[in-house]
Scaffold this motif. Sequence first.
Motif, PDB file in Angstrom:
ATOM      1  N   ASN A  26       0.831  -1.203   0.000  1.00 15.68           N
ATOM      2  CA  ASN A  26       0.000   0.000   0.000  1.00 15.68           C
ATOM      3  C   ASN A  26       0.870   1.260   0.000  1.00 15.68           C
ATOM      4  O   ASN A  26       0.561   2.241  -0.677  1.00 15.68           O
ATOM      5  CB  ASN A  26      -0.933  -0.001   1.213  1.00 15.68           C
ATOM      6  N   LEU A  27       1.978   1.222   0.728  1.00 13.78           N
ATOM      7  CA  LEU A  27       2.867   2.375   0.832  1.00 13.78           C
ATOM      8  C   LEU A  27       3.579   2.672  -0.480  1.00 13.78           C
ATOM      9  O   LEU A  27       3.707   3.829  -0.872  1.00 13.78           O
ATOM     10  CB  LEU A  27       3.894   2.106   1.934  1.00 13.78           C
ATOM     11  N   ILE A  28       4.036   1.647  -1.178  1.00 12.00           N
ATOM     12  CA  ILE A  28       4.793   1.871  -2.414  1.00 12.00           C
ATOM     13  C   ILE A  28       3.967   1.606  -3.661  1.00 12.00           C
ATOM     14  O   ILE A  28       4.472   1.712  -4.776  1.00 12.00           O
ATOM     15  CB  ILE A  28       6.094   1.026  -2.454  1.00 12.00           C
ATOM     16  N   GLY A  29       2.694   1.245  -3.470  1.00 13.93           N
ATOM     17  CA  GLY A  29       1.816   0.985  -4.608  1.00 13.93           C
ATOM     18  C   GLY A  29       1.564   2.253  -5.404  1.00 13.93           C
ATOM     19  O   GLY A  29       1.653   3.356  -4.896  1.00 13.93           O
ATOM     20  N   GLY A  30       1.244   2.093  -6.633  1.00 10.97           N
ATOM     21  CA  GLY A  30       1.078   3.238  -7.529  1.00 10.97           C
ATOM     22  C   GLY A  30       2.112   3.090  -8.625  1.00 10.97           C
ATOM     23  O   GLY A  30       3.269   2.758  -8.346  1.00 10.97           O
ATOM     24  N   ARG A  31       1.699   3.319  -9.819  1.00  8.22           N
ATOM     25  CA  ARG A  31       2.556   3.066 -10.978  1.00  8.22           C
ATOM     26  C   ARG A  31       3.891   3.797 -10.907  1.00  8.22           C
ATOM     27  O   ARG A  31       4.910   3.292 -11.361  1.00  8.22           O
ATOM     28  CB  ARG A  31       1.823   3.473 -12.241  1.00  8.22           C
ATOM     29  N   TRP A  32       3.935   4.989 -10.335  1.00 11.61           N
ATOM     30  CA  TRP A  32       5.131   5.818 -10.440  1.00 11.61           C
ATOM     31  C   TRP A  32       5.956   5.929  -9.163  1.00 11.61           C
ATOM     32  O   TRP A  32       7.047   6.486  -9.180  1.00 11.61           O
ATOM     33  CB  TRP A  32       4.748   7.208 -10.948  1.00 11.61           C
ATOM     34  N   LYS A  33       5.466   5.392  -8.059  1.00  7.65           N
ATOM     35  CA  LYS A  33       6.218   5.529  -6.807  1.00  7.65           C
ATOM     36  C   LYS A  33       7.556   4.789  -6.859  1.00  7.65           C
ATOM     37  O   LYS A  33       8.586   5.345  -6.477  1.00  7.65           O
ATOM     38  CB  LYS A  33       5.381   5.047  -5.621  1.00  7.65           C
ATOM     39  N   VAL A  34       7.542   3.551  -7.295  1.00  4.74           N
ATOM     40  CA  VAL A  34       8.791   2.779  -7.342  1.00  4.74           C
ATOM     41  C   VAL A  34       9.791   3.404  -8.324  1.00  4.74           C
ATOM     42  O   VAL A  34      10.966   3.578  -7.968  1.00  4.74           O
ATOM     43  CB  VAL A  34       8.527   1.290  -7.632  1.00  4.74           C
ATOM     44  N   PRO A  35       9.382   3.783  -9.544  1.00  2.00           N
ATOM     45  CA  PRO A  35      10.350   4.435 -10.438  1.00  2.00           C
ATOM     46  C   PRO A  35      10.917   5.738  -9.858  1.00  2.00           C
ATOM     47  O   PRO A  35      12.112   6.011 -10.002  1.00  2.00           O
ATOM     48  CB  PRO A  35       9.548   4.705 -11.714  1.00  2.00           C
ATOM     49  N   VAL A  36      10.079   6.520  -9.179  1.00  2.00           N
ATOM     50  CA  VAL A  36      10.581   7.758  -8.556  1.00  2.00           C
ATOM     51  C   VAL A  36      11.575   7.413  -7.465  1.00  2.00           C
ATOM     52  O   VAL A  36      12.678   7.974  -7.405  1.00  2.00           O
ATOM     53  CB  VAL A  36       9.419   8.609  -7.990  1.00  2.00           C
ATOM     54  N   MET A  37      11.220   6.469  -6.601  1.00  2.00           N
ATOM     55  CA  MET A  37      12.117   6.111  -5.508  1.00  2.00           C
ATOM     56  C   MET A  37      13.415   5.495  -6.019  1.00  2.00           C
ATOM     57  O   MET A  37      14.485   5.742  -5.455  1.00  2.00           O
ATOM     58  CB  MET A  37      11.404   5.169  -4.534  1.00  2.00           C
ATOM     59  N   ALA A  38      13.341   4.717  -7.082  1.00  2.00           N
ATOM     60  CA  ALA A  38      14.556   4.132  -7.656  1.00  2.00           C
ATOM     61  C   ALA A  38      15.512   5.224  -8.112  1.00  2.00           C
ATOM     62  O   ALA A  38      16.729   5.112  -7.933  1.00  2.00           O
ATOM     63  CB  ALA A  38      14.194   3.210  -8.817  1.00  2.00           C
ATOM     64  N   ARG A  39      14.975   6.275  -8.696  1.00  2.00           N
ATOM     65  CA  ARG A  39      15.829   7.390  -9.119  1.00  2.00           C
ATOM     66  C   ARG A  39      16.397   8.145  -7.923  1.00  2.00           C
ATOM     67  O   ARG A  39      17.548   8.560  -7.931  1.00  2.00           O
ATOM     68  CB  ARG A  39      15.059   8.316 -10.046  1.00  2.00           C
ATOM     69  N   LEU A  40      15.596   8.294  -6.880  1.00  2.00           N
ATOM     70  CA  LEU A  40      16.066   9.001  -5.683  1.00  2.00           C
ATOM     71  C   LEU A  40      17.061   8.167  -4.881  1.00  2.00           C
ATOM     72  O   LEU A  40      17.779   8.718  -4.048  1.00  2.00           O
ATOM     73  CB  LEU A  40      14.883   9.422  -4.819  1.00  2.00           C
ATOM     74  N   MET A  41      17.118   6.858  -5.137  1.00  2.00           N
ATOM     75  CA  MET A  41      18.139   6.015  -4.483  1.00  2.00           C
ATOM     76  C   MET A  41      19.535   6.487  -4.900  1.00  2.00           C
ATOM     77  O   MET A  41      20.496   6.298  -4.168  1.00  2.00           O
ATOM     78  CB  MET A  41      17.966   4.538  -4.850  1.00  2.00           C
ATOM     79  N   ARG A  42      19.625   7.090  -6.075  1.00  2.00           N
ATOM     80  CA  ARG A  42      20.921   7.590  -6.570  1.00  2.00           C
ATOM     81  C   ARG A  42      21.300   8.927  -5.944  1.00  2.00           C
ATOM     82  O   ARG A  42      22.422   9.370  -6.074  1.00  2.00           O
ATOM     83  CB  ARG A  42      20.879   7.746  -8.086  1.00  2.00           C
ATOM     84  N   GLY A  43      20.331   9.592  -5.303  1.00  2.00           N
ATOM     85  CA  GLY A  43      20.613  10.867  -4.665  1.00  2.00           C
ATOM     86  C   GLY A  43      19.485  11.870  -4.863  1.00  2.00           C
ATOM     87  O   GLY A  43      18.504  11.610  -5.556  1.00  2.00           O
TER      88      GLY A  43
END
Length: 115
Positions: A26-43
Amino acid sequence: MRKESSTNLENETLINANCGIAYAINLIGGRWKVPVMARLMRGTMRYNELRKDLPMVSERILILQLREMEKDGLISRKVYPEVPPKVEYSLTTLGLSLGPVFDYLSEWGEKNRPD
């Protein structure tokens, strides 16, 4: 938006309170949350950098997803008092703790994705 008294919201709340997997999804659900977070993992990234990196997402949806993640404590938003406004997003400690989960899910997805 759902009414506070809706059965759907009550069921979701009950499930999330009793199942860790349901809460996490539920927290990470949503089409764009994981792609956004993956990019923010880089900084840390500025809003416009996220927009350029994810050209398929509409501005409205990106803003909604960012607001949800901020409300849930996964990302932080820093606004600089400049003209034009400068806004930066970064992962919080909670958001960063999802890194190993994303790595494992990525490996699993690559291994099990149909050809």
